[in-house]
Design a protein around this motif. Sequence first.
Motif, PDB file in Angstrom:
ATOM      1  N   ARG A  98       3.913   5.641   2.671  1.00 18.74           N
ATOM      2  CA  ARG A  98       4.258   7.056   2.769  1.00 18.74           C
ATOM      3  C   ARG A  98       4.028   7.556   4.195  1.00 18.74           C
ATOM      4  NH1 ARG A  98       0.913   8.915  -0.763  1.00 18.74           N
ATOM      5  NH2 ARG A  98       2.263   8.366  -2.499  1.00 18.74           N
ATOM      6  N   ALA A  99       2.941   7.105   4.807  1.00 17.04           N
ATOM      7  CA  ALA A  99       2.646   7.522   6.183  1.00 17.04           C
ATOM      8  C   ALA A  99       3.650   6.944   7.165  1.00 17.04           C
ATOM      9  CB  ALA A  99       1.223   7.088   6.564  1.00 17.04           C
ATOM     10  N   THR A 113       0.245   4.395  -0.177  1.00 17.86           N
ATOM     11  CA  THR A 113      -0.206   5.468   0.713  1.00 17.86           C
ATOM     12  C   THR A 113       0.194   5.181   2.158  1.00 17.86           C
ATOM     13  OG1 THR A 113      -2.105   5.896  -0.723  1.00 17.86           O
ATOM     14  CG2 THR A 113      -2.208   6.767   1.528  1.00 17.86           C
ATOM     15  N   ASP A 128       0.867  -1.174   0.000  1.00 12.22           N
ATOM     16  CA  ASP A 128       0.000   0.000   0.000  1.00 12.22           C
ATOM     17  C   ASP A 128       0.909   1.230   0.000  1.00 12.22           C
ATOM     18  OD1 ASP A 128      -1.596   2.187   0.693  1.00 12.22           O
ATOM     19  OD2 ASP A 128      -2.962   0.963   1.891  1.00 12.22           O
ATOM     20  N   GLU A 170      -0.258  11.033  10.513  1.00 11.30           N
ATOM     21  CA  GLU A 170      -0.072  11.036   9.062  1.00 11.30           C
ATOM     22  C   GLU A 170      -1.111  10.166   8.366  1.00 11.30           C
ATOM     23  OE1 GLU A 170       1.725  12.321   5.566  1.00 11.30           O
ATOM     24  OE2 GLU A 170       2.131  12.972   7.628  1.00 11.30           O
TER      25      GLU A 170
END
Length: 477
Positions: A52-53, A49, A47, A166
């Motif tokens: 990135r968090a 996204t 994933d 985040e």
Amino acid sequence: MDLAIVGAGPAGMAAALEAHGRGLSVAVIDEQPRPGGQIYRRPETRDVTLERALGPEYAHGMALTERFLAAGLDYRPATALWDLSAERKLSLSSGERASELDAAQVILATGAMERPVPVPGWTLPGVMSVGAAQIMLKTAGAVPRSPAVLAGSGPLLYLLASQLVEAGASVRAIVETAPASNRLAAAAHLPAALRQHKLLAKGLAMLRGLKRAGVARIEGARGLRIEGTERCQALVFQAGGFSQRFDTELVLLHEGVIPNAHVSMALGCAHDWDEAQLCWRPRLGPWGETTVEGVAVAGDGGGINGAEAAEHLGTLAALGAAHRLGKLDAGARDKAAARLRAALARLDGARRFIDLLYRPAMGQRVPADDAAIVCRCEEVTAGEIRRAARLGALGLTQAKAYTRCGMGPCQGRMCAPTVAAIIAAARGVDESAVAPYRPRAPYKPVTLGALASLRDPAFAVESAAEHLYRRDVKDEV
């Protein structure tokens, strides 16, 4: 098999890749269904996204796991080690099947575990460890539905809070328990820590981000307790000279991590007390060698150093194994190790600073409330442990006989640090004077059905019983 590696975290994966590249036959035993260990736990599908968090370090971990999976190694996921003999015979179980593996060399890359935080009410629903919450975030993208309060000490508090923010979750507060006196003790190591300016800059950036997100930060908290009847309703504590309270349905506790040394202790490896990290750690040589021939330890299982250091230590352990097996001469081994040792030396200064800055307060490790549960498996309280100490229980094995503390499914993994601290305080001695548990096989539960799947189940049962009772058990003094 030339080399068996137990654990597929950063140390285990790095060791496997190095050993494979040196021409060794390698098997990697991993309890988890996918590689990465606790720090790089990965979901079934990537994933972007979520990655990135979780930050660039997690993305690095995902790249490492991809290289590991692409290497074509003998990787055995969802497989537990339940016994290891001094002759390096590994007894394994996967589902309802058991198997055995002989290895010329073994590297234990069992990683770290969270230090227990036995405050009153910590067994209520709605209370979990910071590490558990981070695992849920990494593997399932799960974030809290209601504002969370994080309490304790250690960098992982701020890391998870930042990751949750985040990821779109709400974090109400971070309640810090590290005493102010820790700063003075850590100050001597600040110059060395400053050499790791990227690490310090990351920490300062996290603090600024949490402040922008409106996350409250309370320092010098003590006397933590969770209030609630059927589930968590509030976190109550003392700070600034008066009582404070956060109404919340979710409290995440953390007081740092310690080596997962269960297997090395069971094997009879020598261990030393680490006063800085307040834990037992195996005594290791320059290539991760333990005092048991052919067995090495790499990564946080040998002392808490962090994920980056764990990779370097895994590689060093693999270089040592390759040399012992005659696949690598000493000159080539030392040349390959030089860069790794220089990197570890740079990381060491920051590690000492972190160890002392976030050293858990005694009040957080020894419950003041006699009613606080210490052993969750057997529901043994702090008061029962203190009474056992007053009756003559000098160590953990005797306390187990008095109270059954440590006789549950976790075999003392979760309660041992707290029981030792309580006994030491009751006796007025250093914790190093309280001998740790002596684990016995099976290290993890194994069914009779799994044993029966072996070619000679009668021998397997006899072997397990032999490992369970053959080592002398002496009273701790």
